[in-house]
Design a protein around this motif. Structure first.
Motif, mmCIF file in Angstrom:
data_model
loop_
_atom_site.group_PDB
_atom_site.id
_atom_site.type_symbol
_atom_site.label_atom_id
_atom_site.label_comp_id
_atom_site.label_asym_id
_atom_site.label_seq_id
_atom_site.Cartn_x
_atom_site.Cartn_y
_atom_site.Cartn_z
ATOM 1 N N LYS A 96 0.854 -1.187 0.000
ATOM 2 C CA LYS A 96 0.000 0.000 0.000
ATOM 3 C C LYS A 96 0.892 1.239 0.000
ATOM 4 C CE LYS A 96 -1.663 -1.239 3.939
ATOM 5 N NZ LYS A 96 -2.439 -1.372 5.196
ATOM 6 N N CYS A 97 0.588 2.191 -0.858
ATOM 7 C CA CYS A 97 1.380 3.423 -0.938
ATOM 8 C C CYS A 97 0.455 4.634 -0.979
ATOM 9 C CB CYS A 97 2.268 3.431 -2.187
ATOM 10 S SG CYS A 97 3.497 2.102 -2.238
ATOM 11 N N LEU A 98 0.971 5.754 -0.506
ATOM 12 C CA LEU A 98 0.187 6.989 -0.530
ATOM 13 C C LEU A 98 1.111 8.158 -0.852
ATOM 14 C CD1 LEU A 98 -2.942 7.711 0.724
ATOM 15 C CD2 LEU A 98 -1.460 9.293 1.897
ATOM 16 N N ARG A 99 0.691 8.983 -1.794
ATOM 17 C CA ARG A 99 1.438 10.196 -2.132
ATOM 18 C C ARG A 99 0.467 11.363 -2.135
ATOM 19 N NH1 ARG A 99 5.582 8.021 -6.937
ATOM 20 N NH2 ARG A 99 6.657 6.505 -5.591
ATOM 21 N N ALA A 100 0.402 12.002 -0.970
ATOM 22 C CA ALA A 100 -0.535 13.132 -0.842
ATOM 23 C C ALA A 100 -0.028 14.153 0.148
ATOM 24 C CB ALA A 100 -1.899 12.629 -0.412
ATOM 25 N N GLY A 101 1.231 14.108 0.468
ATOM 26 C CA GLY A 101 1.798 15.063 1.413
ATOM 27 C C GLY A 101 3.300 15.069 1.283
ATOM 28 N N GLY A 102 3.935 16.126 1.748
ATOM 29 C CA GLY A 102 5.389 16.224 1.662
ATOM 30 C C GLY A 102 5.850 16.333 0.229
ATOM 31 N N LYS A 103 7.039 15.726 -0.043
ATOM 32 C CA LYS A 103 7.598 15.850 -1.397
ATOM 33 C C LYS A 103 6.865 14.954 -2.402
ATOM 34 C CE LYS A 103 11.298 12.422 -0.641
ATOM 35 N NZ LYS A 103 12.756 12.221 -0.647
ATOM 36 N N HIS A 104 6.176 13.931 -1.884
ATOM 37 C CA HIS A 104 5.386 13.064 -2.770
ATOM 38 C C HIS A 104 3.924 13.481 -2.651
ATOM 39 C CE1 HIS A 104 8.829 10.529 -3.506
ATOM 40 N NE2 HIS A 104 8.984 10.308 -2.219
ATOM 41 N N ASN A 105 3.509 14.436 -3.459
ATOM 42 C CA ASN A 105 2.157 14.974 -3.329
ATOM 43 C C ASN A 105 1.509 15.090 -4.704
ATOM 44 O OD1 ASN A 105 -0.192 16.216 -2.654
ATOM 45 N ND2 ASN A 105 0.728 17.937 -1.592
ATOM 46 N N ASP A 106 0.618 14.141 -4.989
ATOM 47 C CA ASP A 106 -0.089 14.139 -6.280
ATOM 48 C C ASP A 106 -1.538 14.577 -6.134
ATOM 49 O OD1 ASP A 106 2.173 13.191 -7.552
ATOM 50 O OD2 ASP A 106 1.622 11.091 -7.308
ATOM 51 N N LEU A 107 -1.889 15.153 -4.998
ATOM 52 C CA LEU A 107 -3.284 15.381 -4.663
ATOM 53 C C LEU A 107 -4.005 16.240 -5.696
ATOM 54 C CD1 LEU A 107 -5.513 14.896 -2.601
ATOM 55 C CD2 LEU A 107 -4.741 16.935 -1.374
ATOM 56 N N ASP A 108 -3.420 17.339 -6.100
ATOM 57 C CA ASP A 108 -4.131 18.269 -6.971
ATOM 58 C C ASP A 108 -4.356 17.722 -8.377
ATOM 59 O OD1 ASP A 108 -4.317 20.090 -4.938
ATOM 60 O OD2 ASP A 108 -2.457 21.140 -5.474
ATOM 61 N N ASN A 109 -3.553 16.708 -8.777
ATOM 62 C CA ASN A 109 -3.712 16.144 -10.122
ATOM 63 C C ASN A 109 -4.749 15.030 -10.174
ATOM 64 O OD1 ASN A 109 -1.685 17.735 -11.373
ATOM 65 N ND2 ASN A 109 -0.103 16.425 -10.489
ATOM 66 N N VAL A 110 -5.075 14.480 -9.017
ATOM 67 C CA VAL A 110 -5.962 13.312 -8.991
ATOM 68 C C VAL A 110 -7.348 13.685 -9.520
ATOM 69 C CG1 VAL A 110 -7.128 11.655 -7.487
ATOM 70 C CG2 VAL A 110 -4.728 12.229 -7.099
ATOM 71 N N GLY A 111 -7.834 12.846 -10.411
ATOM 72 C CA GLY A 111 -9.153 13.044 -10.994
ATOM 73 C C GLY A 111 -9.103 13.683 -12.363
ATOM 74 N N TYR A 112 -7.989 14.303 -12.679
ATOM 75 C CA TYR A 112 -7.894 15.045 -13.937
ATOM 76 C C TYR A 112 -6.906 14.418 -14.917
ATOM 77 C CZ TYR A 112 -10.414 18.493 -11.214
ATOM 78 O OH TYR A 112 -11.352 19.116 -10.438
ATOM 79 N N THR A 113 -6.160 13.401 -14.492
ATOM 80 C CA THR A 113 -5.228 12.699 -15.367
ATOM 81 C C THR A 113 -5.565 11.216 -15.352
ATOM 82 O OG1 THR A 113 -3.584 12.229 -13.647
ATOM 83 C CG2 THR A 113 -3.427 14.358 -14.766
ATOM 84 N N ALA A 114 -4.907 10.476 -16.226
ATOM 85 C CA ALA A 114 -5.214 9.051 -16.354
ATOM 86 C C ALA A 114 -4.517 8.197 -15.310
ATOM 87 C CB ALA A 114 -4.815 8.555 -17.756
ATOM 88 N N ARG A 115 -3.420 8.714 -14.700
ATOM 89 C CA ARG A 115 -2.623 7.826 -13.864
ATOM 90 C C ARG A 115 -2.207 8.418 -12.517
ATOM 91 N NH1 ARG A 115 -2.184 5.941 -18.707
ATOM 92 N NH2 ARG A 115 -1.164 7.792 -19.518
#
Length: 883
Positions: free
Chosen positions: A66-85
Motif C-alpha cells: 500500500k502506498c500513498l502520495r498526498a503530502g510532503g515531497k510526494h504529493n499528487d493530490l491536486d492532479n488526482v481526478g484530472y489525469t489518467a494515472r
C-alpha cells in the motif's frame, strides 16, 4: 480480462514459485522511517534490511505494498481526478533481493513474468537503462532478445536511484508499454516523452553502490528493488489506457453514480474519479490508525476526505456520501487487505462524522466568505487577516477558502494570512510569561510552536522510528546531550503513551548507532506535545537524530489489560450497585489498577463477588475490543460513558468491549466508554480480574483495587499457599480450615470472656471479706482505689460499675495500663454526685499521672496518662478531694 485481484495474486504467486517470501504490506504510516509522512514505495519496509541495520530469515521477498502520495515531497493530490494515472493511494508490486541475486536474475524474472505469465506482446515492450550500465543493456539483449532501438540509454537521474546524499544507490532499468500510435507521445528520452503513448509499467533498481561523502564504492552484496504499479499494469492487461477504466475503479465509480444519481460524463467525470480515489486513500489510512486532525498525517487525511466530500456536493449529494461507498471498497479489496474488513465500522463512522462536520463548516464558511468578498472583483484578492479570521474563529481552512474563491478568479493574500498566524502565536507565547512553574512550562510552548504536535503511533505499534525535535535539560533547551545526562526528549512521532486519563506513561528505550537512551516516563505538555523523560545511557544524542523507539512490551501489555479491566469493572459495578455509579478517578499501572467511583456505603463481600464474576464473564468471552471515532455529543447520546479526568475534543475514541448477556443491554455491547488510552486487543488478553481491596476515599466515594493476568494468578497462588499453611498448622484439610478456624475463634471468645470475669474478680480483691477489706473510709466517704494490671482499658468501666455496687455509697478509682499508656476511671455512686463529680475527680487523677483533661458523666468519668509511674499519686489526688 484479468481482474485487479487476479493480477495481484499472479504476481505474488509467480515470485513465490521462484523462491521469494510473500511479505504482507506494511502500514501506510512508516514504522522504520520517520522522515517519511507516508509509505510511498514498496522498499520502505525493507530500508533497514538494505542498509544492514536489520536482518531477516529470508533473502528474497515479494510484496503488494500500500502506498500513498498526498503530502510532503510526494504529493499528487491536486492532479488526482484530472489525469489518467495520478492517484493518492496506489498499490506497488515488487520483488526484492537482499544480496542474493542481481541483474541477470532480476531481468530474467521480469521478462518471463510480463511476456509469459501476463502474455504481453514483445513488440509492445521497450526498456531503458542508465547510460553507463552496459551490463544491463547486454542482459536485455541476451535474455529478452531486444534490439538496440528497444534499449534506450538515459543519462538523467530518472534512471539512477539513490536513497539520499549518501547510502545505497544504483542504476535503474524501466519497462515501458506502447499503447499505439493512436495516442500522442514519444518513447522515453525523446522530445515527446511526456505524452501518454509509452507508459512505464515496471522499474528495476540495481543497488550496487554505496555513496560515501568522499565518493562512490561498490556494495559488498548488491541487491534488487523493483516496483510495478498495480493500477498501471492492470490497465495494460485489461486493454484500457486510463487507470480509472480498470475493473476496480469502474466498480467504485459505479457505486458513486448510484449513490448520487448522477452519471459520469465530461462534466462530472473528474468528481467521480476524485471520490473513488480518495475513498481508497481515506479508508486505508483510517484502517491503519490515522484519524482526521488539524496537524500532520491527520491533516493530510482530512484534506483528502474533504476534497472528495466537496466533489460529492458538486455532484449534488444532499446527504453524507462517502461512508455509503465503503462496503463496495471492502468487497473489492477486503480479501487482499483484511484490515479493511476489520476496520469497516470505524471507517464508515469516521467518514460520516467528518462529512457531517465538513458540511456545517462549509455552509457557515461559504456564507461568511460571500459576505467578506461581495465587493471583490475578478483578479482581486481577499486580505490575509480576514482569511485568518475565517480559519481561526470559524474553522474554515485556508485551502478551502482558496478553492471556493478560485471559481470567481479571486485570490487570497497568503503572506497576510501567515503574518496574522504568526501574530497570534506570538501573543499566545507571551501569555505564558511568568516565574516558577509557569516559566518552566513555557519551554514546552516554544517547542510546540516550532516542532508542532507529536504524532502518536502507539495505538497500533510499540516500535517505530522518530526524529529528535528538541532536547531539554534542567528546564532549558539544549542541542545535544552526553552519557549520564538526565533529559527530556520531544520527537516528531512516537509509540510511547503519555500519562493521561489515569493511565501511566510508557517506559522503554531509544537507540541509534552508538546511542542508547532509557525512558522512564512520558508526559503530555501543552497541546499534543509528548515529552519523554529519560537518561542517556551511552553516546551523544543530538537534535535531528533518528532513533529506534521501543516501548517495554511486557509492561505495556499489563497496562493495557489493567485499563480494559477498569472499563469492565465500571460496568459491572453499575450493573450490581446501580446506575448512580460513576467513575471519580483511576490509576492504571502495570502492577495493579485502582478505580474510584460514587457510592454511598461500603460494598458487601457478596456484591464484590458479583462484580468480579460479571467482569470475568466478559473476559472469558474473548471478544475483540473495538475502537471507533465519533463526535463527542453523539457518543454520549448513544450511551458511551465519559471517564473522569479525561479531556475530550470534538471527536472522541469510543471503546466497546464484550456482549451483554442479560438485562436491557442483552445482545449489545457490554461496556462502551469514551477513552483515549491503550487497551487489550481482546477481552481474553486480560486473563483474569481479581478485586483485592475495597474502602472509602471520601464521603460518597469508594475505591476498589484489582489485579489482572499473571499478577492476579500469582496473588491467588500466594493466597492458596497461605491457606495450605494454615490448614497444616490446624492439622485439617484446606476444605475444613475455615470451619476449624471459626471453632477456634468461638473457643477463644469464650475463654477471653471467662478470663475477663476472673480478672475483674481479682481486681476487686476476690469476694467476701477480702473485697470488703479493700474499702477505705476517707473523711466519712467509702473509697475503693486500685492499680490493676492485666485488665484491658475497655474493662475498667465495668469494673468501676461492679465496685460501686460493692461499696454501696462512695467513690471508686481504677488505674490500669496497656501498650505503654495509663488509663484511669472514677466512679461516684448516685447519692454522692451532688457533692462529688466524677469528671472533676478524674481530671485530678489525670494531672497526677502527668496528663490533663478527661471527661464523662458526674457518676462515671475516664482520662488517660503517659504511663503508670504516677498511679499512686493519682489515687492520693482523688482521696485529697474527698475532704
Amino acid at each position: 480480462m484479468s481482474s485487479v485481484n487476479d493480477i495481484r495474486s499472479t504476481f505474488l504467486d509467480y515470485y513465490k514459485k521462484n523462491g521469494h517470501e510473500i511479505v504482507a504490506s506494511s502500514p501506510l504510516v512508516p514504522r522504520n522511517d520517520p522522515t517519511l509522512l507516508f509509505t510511498s514505495a514498496g522498499m520502505v519496509q525493507f530500508k533497514n534490511v538494505f542498509t544492514g541495520v536489520e536482518t531477516r530469515d529470508y533473502s528474497r521477498a515479494t510484496t503488494a505494498q500500500k502506498c500513498l502520495r498526498a503530502g510532503g515531497k510526494h504529493n499528487d493530490l491536486d492532479n488526482v481526478g484530472y489525469t489518467a494515472r495520478h492517484h493518492t493511494f496506489f498499490e506497488m508490486l515488487g520483488n526484492f533481493s537482499f544480496g542474493d541475486y542481481f541483474k541477470e536474475e532480476a531481468i530474467s524474472f521480469a521478462w518471463n513474468l510480463v511476456t509469459r505469465e501476463f502474455a504481453l506482446p514483445k513488440e509492445k515492450l521497450l526498456v531503458t537503462v542508465y547510460h553507463t550500465d552496459d551490463a544491463a543493456a547486454e542482459l536485455w539483449k541476451k535474455i529478452a532478445g531486444l534490439s538496440d532501438d528497444k534499449i534506450i540509454r538515459i543519462a538523467t537521474s530518472d534512471n539512477f536511484w539513490a536513497a539520499g546524499d549518501t547510502g545505497p544507490c544504483g542504476p535503474c532499468s524501466e519497462i515501458f508499454f506502447d499503447h499505439g500510435d493512436k495516442i500522442w507521445g514519444g518513447p522515453p528520452g525523446s522530445a515527446d516523452e511526456d505524452g501518454d503513448r509509452f507508459i512505464e509499467i515496471w522499474n528495476l533498481v540495481f543497488m550496487q553502490f554505496d555513496q560515501m561523502p568522499e565518493g562512490r564504492i561498490d556494495l559488498p552484496r548488491p541487491s534488487i528493488d523493483t516496483g510495478m504499479g498495480l493500477e498501471r499494469i492492470s490497465a495494460v492487461l485489461q486493454g484500457v489506457h486510463d487507470n480509472y477504466d480498470i475493473d476496480l475503479f469502474r466498480a467504485l465509480i459505479r457505486a458513486s453514480e448510484e449513490a448520487t444519481g448522477v452519471g459520469s460524463d465530461n462534466k462530472t467525470r473528474a468528481s467521480h474519479r476524485v471520490i473513488a480515489d480518495h475513498l481508497r486513500a481515506s479508508s486505508f489510512l483510517i484502517a491503519d490508525g490515522v484519524l482526521p486532525s488539524n496537524e500532520g498525517r491527520g491533516y493530510v487525511l482530512r484534506r483528502i476526505m474533504r476534497r472528495a466530500m466537496r466533489h460529492a456536493q458538486l455532484l449534488g449529494a444532499q446527504e453524507p456520501l462517502m461512508h455509503r461507498l465503503v462496503s463496495t471498497l471492502v468487497r473489492e479489496m477486503g480479501q487482499a487487505y483484511p484490515e479493511l474488513v476489520r476496520g469497516e465500522a470505524l471507517i464508515k463512522e469516521t467518514l460520516e462524522l467528518e462529512e457531517n462536520r465538513f458540511r456545517k463548516t462549509l455552509a457557515r464558511g461559504l456564507s461568511l466568505l460571500n459576505d467578506a468578498t461581495q465587493d471583490l472583483a475578478s483578479g482581486e484578492s481577499l486580505d490575509g487577516e480576514t482569511a485568518f479570521k475565517l480559519y481561526d474563529t470559524f474553522g474554515f481552512p485556508l485551502d478551502l477558502t482558496q478553492d471556493a474563491l478560485r471559481q470567481r478568479n479571486i485570490g487570497v493574500d497568503v503572506d497576510g494570512f501567515n503574518v496574522a498566524m504568526a501574530k497570534q502565536k506570538a501573543e499566545a507565547r507571551a501569555s505564558w510569561a511568568g516565574s516558577g512553574e509557569a516559566a518552566t512550562e513555557a519551554v514546552w510552548f516554544g517547542i510546540k510552536d516550532e516542532a508542532g504536535s507529536t504524532e502518536f503511533l502507539g495505538y497500533d505499534t510499540e516500535e517505530a522510528e522518530g526524529v529528535v525535535q528538541a532536547i531539554v535539560k534542567d528546564g532549558a533547551v539544549i542541542q545535544s546531550a552526553k552519557g549520564g545526562d538526565e533529559i527530556a526528549i520531544v520527537l516528531n512521532q512516537t509509540p510511547f503513551y503519555a500519562e493521561s486519563g489515569g493511565q501511566v506513561g510508557d517506559q522503554g528505550t531509544m537507540s541509534a548507532d552508538g546511542v542508547l537512551v532509557s525512558i522512564s516516563d512520558v508526559q503530555k505538555k501543552g497541546d499534543g506535545l509528548f515529552v519523554h523523560f529519560g537518561k542517556v545511557e551511552k553516546g551523544n544524542l543530538a537534535k535531528g537524530t533518528g532513533l529506534q523507539l521501543k516501548v517495554n512490551h511486557a509492561r505495556r501489555a499489563k497496562i493495557r489489560a489493567n485499563h480494559s479491566a477498569t472499563h469492565l469493572l465500571h460496568e459491572a459495578l453499575r450493573e450490581t450497585l446501580g446506575t448512580h455509579v460513576a467513575q471519580k478517578g483511576s490509576m492504571v499501572s502495570p502492577e495493579r489498577l485502582r478505580f474510584d467511583f460514587s457510592h454511598p456505603k461500603p460494598i458487601s463481600s457478596e456484591e464484590l463477588a458479583a462484580v468480579e464474576q460479571l467482569a470475568n464473564e466478559i473476559v472469558m468471552q474473548n471478544t475483540p475490543v473495538v475502537t471507533r471515532l465519533m463526535a463527542v455529543d453523539d457518543a454520549i447520546a448513544s450511551g458511551a460513558m465519559a471517564l473522569f479526568g479525561e479531556k475530550y475534543g470534538d471527536e472522541v475514541r469510543v471503546v466497546s468491549m464484550g456482549t451483554a448477556t442479560q438485562g436491557e443491554k442483552e445482545g449489545r455491547a457490554y461496556s462502551v466508554e469514551l477513552c483515549g488510552g491503550t487497551h487489550a486487543r481482546a477481552t481474553g488478553d486480560i486473563g483474569l480480574i481479581r478485586i483485592v481491596a475495597e474502602n472509602a476515599v471520601s464521603a460518597g466515594v469508594r475505591r476498589i483495587e484489582a489485579l489482572t493476568g499473571d499478577t492476579a494468578r500469582r496473588y491467588l497462588d500466594e493466597q492458596d499457599q497461605r491457606l495450605k499453611t494454615i490448614a497444616a498448622s490446624l492439622k485439617v484439610s484446606a476444605v475444613d480450615a475455615a470451619e476449624r478456624v471459626a471453632a477456634l475463634v468461638e473457643e477463644r471468645r469464650k475463654l477471653e470472656k471467662e478470663l475477663g470475669e476472673a480478672r475483674k474478680k481479682l481486681a476487686l480483691g476476690g469476694s467476701g471479706p477480702a473485697a470488703a477489706n479493700a474499702i477505705e473510709t476517707v473523711n466519712g466517704i467509702a473509697f475503693l482505689g486500685k492499680i490493676v494490671e492485666g485488665v484491658q482499658v475497655k474493662d475498667l468501666k465495668p469494673l468501676a460499675d461492679d465496685a460501686k455496687k460493692s461499696v454501696g455509697s462512695g467513690v471508686v478509682v481504677f488505674i490500669g495500663g496497656s501498650e505503654g499508656k495509663a488509663s484511669v476511671v472514677v466512679g461516684v455512686t448516685d447519692d454522692l454526685t451532688a457533692k462529688f463529680s466524677a469528671v472533676d475527680l478524674v481530671r485530678e487523677a489525670s494531672a497526677a499521672l502527668g496528663s490533663q483533661g478527661g471527661g464523662g458523666r458526674p457518676d462515671m468519668a475516664q482520662a488517660g496518662g503517659p504511663d503508670l509511674a504516677g498511679a499512686e499519686k493519682a489515687l492520693a489526688a482523688v482521696k485529697a478531694q474527698l475532704g
